[in-house]
Design a protein around this motif. Structure first.
Motif, PDB file in Angstrom:
ATOM      1  N   LYS A 199      -9.239  10.935  -0.172  1.00 29.60           N
ATOM      2  CA  LYS A 199      -9.333  10.716  -1.612  1.00 29.60           C
ATOM      3  C   LYS A 199      -8.174   9.852  -2.113  1.00 29.60           C
ATOM      4  N   GLY A 200      -6.968  10.259  -1.837  1.00 29.66           N
ATOM      5  CA  GLY A 200      -5.793   9.461  -2.216  1.00 29.66           C
ATOM      6  C   GLY A 200      -5.457   9.524  -3.687  1.00 29.66           C
ATOM      7  N   GLN A 201      -6.319   8.942  -4.505  1.00 29.66           N
ATOM      8  CA  GLN A 201      -6.033   8.835  -5.932  1.00 29.66           C
ATOM      9  C   GLN A 201      -6.601  10.021  -6.711  1.00 29.66           C
ATOM     10  N   PRO A 202      -5.842  10.535  -7.687  1.00 31.13           N
ATOM     11  CA  PRO A 202      -4.489  10.124  -8.056  1.00 31.13           C
ATOM     12  C   PRO A 202      -3.379  10.961  -7.433  1.00 31.13           C
ATOM     13  N   GLU A 203      -3.704  12.090  -6.782  1.00 26.11           N
ATOM     14  CA  GLU A 203      -2.652  13.023  -6.381  1.00 26.11           C
ATOM     15  C   GLU A 203      -1.630  12.385  -5.433  1.00 26.11           C
ATOM     16  N   LEU A 204      -2.115  11.792  -4.339  1.00 24.45           N
ATOM     17  CA  LEU A 204      -1.196  11.232  -3.350  1.00 24.45           C
ATOM     18  C   LEU A 204      -0.546   9.952  -3.858  1.00 24.45           C
ATOM     19  N   THR A 205      -1.311   9.115  -4.547  1.00 24.63           N
ATOM     20  CA  THR A 205      -0.772   7.834  -4.987  1.00 24.63           C
ATOM     21  C   THR A 205       0.249   7.975  -6.114  1.00 24.63           C
ATOM     22  N   GLU A 206       0.226   9.116  -6.790  1.00 25.04           N
ATOM     23  CA  GLU A 206       1.188   9.307  -7.883  1.00 25.04           C
ATOM     24  C   GLU A 206       2.341  10.231  -7.504  1.00 25.04           C
ATOM     25  N   ASN A 207       2.183  10.987  -6.427  1.00 29.02           N
ATOM     26  CA  ASN A 207       3.203  11.993  -6.131  1.00 29.02           C
ATOM     27  C   ASN A 207       3.734  11.966  -4.704  1.00 29.02           C
ATOM     28  N   PHE A 208       3.078  11.232  -3.789  1.00 29.42           N
ATOM     29  CA  PHE A 208       3.497  11.278  -2.390  1.00 29.42           C
ATOM     30  C   PHE A 208       3.632   9.861  -1.817  1.00 29.42           C
ATOM     31  N   ALA A 209       2.542   9.198  -1.548  1.00 28.05           N
ATOM     32  CA  ALA A 209       2.514   7.808  -1.085  1.00 28.05           C
ATOM     33  C   ALA A 209       1.058   7.395  -0.975  1.00 28.05           C
ATOM     34  N   THR A 210       0.813   6.093  -0.975  1.00 24.42           N
ATOM     35  CA  THR A 210      -0.553   5.624  -0.753  1.00 24.42           C
ATOM     36  C   THR A 210      -0.942   5.837   0.708  1.00 24.42           C
ATOM     37  N   MET A 211      -2.248   5.852   0.941  1.00 25.36           N
ATOM     38  CA  MET A 211      -2.769   6.048   2.296  1.00 25.36           C
ATOM     39  C   MET A 211      -3.164   4.723   2.958  1.00 25.36           C
ATOM     40  N   ASP A 212      -2.668   3.619   2.415  1.00 29.75           N
ATOM     41  CA  ASP A 212      -3.082   2.312   2.926  1.00 29.75           C
ATOM     42  C   ASP A 212      -2.746   2.126   4.403  1.00 29.75           C
ATOM     43  N   VAL A 213      -1.531   2.449   4.787  1.00 28.97           N
ATOM     44  CA  VAL A 213      -1.116   2.299   6.180  1.00 28.97           C
ATOM     45  C   VAL A 213      -1.929   3.240   7.069  1.00 28.97           C
ATOM     46  N   THR A 214      -2.109   4.478   6.614  1.00 29.93           N
ATOM     47  CA  THR A 214      -2.902   5.456   7.363  1.00 29.93           C
ATOM     48  C   THR A 214      -4.312   4.939   7.612  1.00 29.93           C
ATOM     49  N   GLU A 215      -4.980   4.495   6.558  1.00 28.11           N
ATOM     50  CA  GLU A 215      -6.372   4.068   6.676  1.00 28.11           C
ATOM     51  C   GLU A 215      -6.505   2.792   7.498  1.00 28.11           C
ATOM     52  N   ALA A 216      -5.588   1.857   7.311  1.00 26.18           N
ATOM     53  CA  ALA A 216      -5.666   0.602   8.059  1.00 26.18           C
ATOM     54  C   ALA A 216      -5.570   0.855   9.558  1.00 26.18           C
ATOM     55  N   PHE A 217      -4.584   1.671   9.981  1.00 29.07           N
ATOM     56  CA  PHE A 217      -4.384   1.859  11.421  1.00 29.07           C
ATOM     57  C   PHE A 217      -5.378   2.843  12.026  1.00 29.07           C
ATOM     58  N   LEU A 218      -5.952   3.749  11.244  1.00 27.02           N
ATOM     59  CA  LEU A 218      -7.050   4.548  11.778  1.00 27.02           C
ATOM     60  C   LEU A 218      -8.237   3.659  12.129  1.00 27.02           C
ATOM     61  N   ASN A 219      -8.516   2.678  11.284  1.00 22.96           N
ATOM     62  CA  ASN A 219      -9.643   1.773  11.520  1.00 22.96           C
ATOM     63  C   ASN A 219      -9.341   0.692  12.552  1.00 22.96           C
ATOM     64  N   ASP A 220      -8.069   0.535  12.912  1.00 27.00           N
ATOM     65  CA  ASP A 220      -7.684  -0.467  13.903  1.00 27.00           C
ATOM     66  C   ASP A 220      -7.933   0.027  15.328  1.00 27.00           C
ATOM     67  N   PRO A 221      -8.095  -0.900  16.288  1.00 21.92           N
ATOM     68  CA  PRO A 221      -8.262  -0.511  17.690  1.00 21.92           C
ATOM     69  C   PRO A 221      -6.927  -0.380  18.432  1.00 21.92           C
ATOM     70  N   CYS A 274     -12.335   5.497   8.732  1.00 24.57           N
ATOM     71  CA  CYS A 274     -11.754   6.257   7.627  1.00 24.57           C
ATOM     72  C   CYS A 274     -11.935   5.449   6.353  1.00 24.57           C
ATOM     73  N   ALA A 275     -12.599   6.043   5.379  1.00 21.85           N
ATOM     74  CA  ALA A 275     -12.899   5.362   4.122  1.00 21.85           C
ATOM     75  C   ALA A 275     -11.916   5.790   3.047  1.00 21.85           C
ATOM     76  N   THR A 276     -11.405   4.826   2.323  1.00 22.71           N
ATOM     77  CA  THR A 276     -10.542   5.165   1.198  1.00 22.71           C
ATOM     78  C   THR A 276     -11.369   5.804   0.095  1.00 22.71           C
ATOM     79  N   GLU A 277     -10.685   6.507  -0.810  1.00 25.16           N
ATOM     80  CA  GLU A 277     -11.325   7.210  -1.923  1.00 25.16           C
ATOM     81  C   GLU A 277     -12.397   8.189  -1.444  1.00 25.16           C
ATOM     82  N   ALA A 278     -12.228   8.649  -0.176  1.00 25.71           N
ATOM     83  CA  ALA A 278     -13.145   9.637   0.421  1.00 25.71           C
ATOM     84  C   ALA A 278     -14.600   9.264   0.175  1.00 25.71           C
ATOM     85  N   ASP A 279     -14.900   7.976   0.279  1.00 25.54           N
ATOM     86  CA  ASP A 279     -16.244   7.464   0.000  1.00 25.54           C
ATOM     87  C   ASP A 279     -17.179   7.880   1.135  1.00 25.54           C
TER      88      ASP A 279
END
Length: 471
Positions: free
Chosen positions: A257-279, A291-296
């Motif tokens: 999900k990320g937004q807004p809880e993590l993005t406002e209080n912890f950190a964005t999940m951009d690095v997490t999501e990018a490298f999960l999807n990477d080989p 791994c889909a952002t915004e828990a889509d």
């Protein structure tokens, strides 16, 4: 590749079968060799079907090998009721294949069998040609690849970190419908577990990851506020935490999900999501994990199917802007894009050399790095599973990713959010059609033309296909 079963169907008269058996077997052996040469795992029946008993037993034998698709092969006139019995003994998708050798009526056998299956409503597809024809192997391969992708969903588990993000209805699917229609279970995971696990994650690995990124990336643009070495390591620890949860809970694909809880209080999940999807990551090559952002959920489902069909990482993006003067779309969403898309190279250093890690923008007060690049050019298949009145449909089109000179690229990215990754796409769908009909804000893509396989996926899933082309 896929696992394909092959069952040769013969004539039920003993004296005719005795005459034809060597002919049938030679044709079947050639077909099996051709499919194996195309990279498929092939399971051939241990006998030719010339009796009602063999129709059932040979089909069951092949089905027991857990094939993705079953080929019924017709090289001569074949008794249609053998096909009916064999079809009842297997639950995999069926492909009826006829030899086009004019010396024997293989086409007649296929048409009689196909008509009988039509009468009882058993879906199947048909193909024909010489057994060593590459075109025939490709046609069977399309169905087999689709069947393997569809089958991979059954028994899978989707990990949903958090709930509906920012009121986004299209990111949430009915779990009962997923179980009934696709055979997928949904494991609900609170984002707080991610935070707790990230805080306890291996600090040495987080440092290793940060140093690896600093060594290979085009730039890590620390600003002392929204992006610091500590914040980047927090994002890497989040990746480690999610990676461990995936392993422990046996998740096949996921969304955060990320937004807004993590993005406002912890950190964005951009690095997490990018490298999960990477080989790959800083530890070396690895299996991609969708791994889909915004828990889509429907986005992740689309990505999982695309991954199984294309065997590559899958792009996730917002449909951010349409440059009508250029007839190109800016596909852009936070830092979600896998870094592989920067150059689509097997060498992570070649990809990361085109990737910048920028401080997050004002949307995300907690900060962290956005994983920014411009997707490498090339042909793409784009689409998404969306829902209309509760019924799934696959909306799909072909397109091209484009890249331009540095000044043009800079001009285009600065019109939206330059700190985020961008894919500039020229779609086969006319702009007014796409904007009027597309059922979500998120779009997904894989390299190459995979429309044939995805048409077969839609058919096998029983979902409507909306395919858009120009003209």
């Amino acid at each position: 590749m896929a696992r394909i079963g092959v069952v040769g169907i013969s004539d039920g008269r003993d004296h005719v079968h005795a005459r034809n058996a060597e002919f049938i077997q030679a044709k079947q052996d050639a077909l099996v060799a051709s499919l194996r040469a195309a990279g498929h795992d092939v399971v051939a029946g241990g006998d030719l079907v010339a009796t009602n008993v063999l129709a059932t037993s040979v089909a069951r034998e092949v089905a027991a090998a857990d094939v993705d698709v079953t080929v019924f092969y017709y090289t001569v006139w074949s008794f249609p009721h053998f096909t009916m019995l064999a079809a009842d003994a297997t639950r995999s998708p069926l492909v009826l294949v006829a030899s086009t050798d004019p010396t024997e009526p293989g086409l007649v056998g296929m048409l009689a069998a196909g008509g009988a299956l039509d009468q009882i409503g058993r879906k199947h597809t048909r193909a024909w040609g010489a057994p060593d024809s590459p075109e025939l192997a490709a046609a069977i391969g399309v169905q087999a690849t689709a069947a393997a992708a569809v089958k991979s969903l059954r028994g899978a588990t989707f990990g949903r970190f958090g709930g509906r993000p920012m009121g986004m209805n299209t990111a949430v699917a009915n779990t009962d419908q997923w179980q009934r229609q696709f055979g997928i279970d949904v494991e609900e995971i609170d984002q707080y577990e991610l935070v707790l696990r990230a805080e306890k994650a291996d600090a040495a690995e987080a440092r290793k990851g940060r140093e690896w990124i600093e060594q290979h990336a085009a730039g890590v643009h620390y600003d002392g506020k929204k992006l610091t070495p500590d914040l980047l390591e927090r994002q890497i620890r989040s990746y480690i935490a999610v990676r461990d949860i995936i392993a422990e809970r046996h998740l096949d694909f996921s969304g955060i999900k990320g937004q807004p809880e993590l993005t406002e209080n912890f950190a964005t999940m951009d690095v997490t999501e990018a490298f999960l999807n990477d080989p790959y990551d800083w530890n070396g090559p690895k299996e991609t994990h969708v791994c889909a952002t915004e828990a889509d959920m429907d986005g992740a489902l689309t990505m999982q199917l695309f991954k199984q069909v294309a065997r590559t990482p899958v792009l996730f993006a917002d449909v951010r802007h349409y440059h009508a003067d250029r007839d190109i779309w800016d596909l852009c969403n936070s830092g979600q894009h896998a870094t592989w898309y920067a150059a689509r190279s097997d060498d992570p250093a070649e990809n990361l050399a085109k990737v910048n890690f920028y401080p997050e923008v004002f949307f995300f007060p907690a900060g962290g790095a956005s994983v920014q690049h411009i997707a490498a050019p090339g042909q793409m298949t784009l689409g998404r599973l969306t829902r209309e009145a509760g019924e799934y449909r696959l909306q799909m089109m072909l397109g091209e990713f484009e890249s331009y000179d540095d000044d043009t690229n800079r001009t285009l990215v600065e019109q939206s959010t330059p700190e985020w990754p961008h894919a500039f796409a020229r779609l086969d769908a006319p702009g007014d059609v796409f904007l009027s009909k597309f059922g979500a804000n998120h779009l997904h893509a894989v390299p190459g033309d995979h429309r044939a396989e995805l048409r077969a996926v839609a058919e096998q899933l029983g979902v409507r296909l909306d395919e858009w082309t120009r003209g």
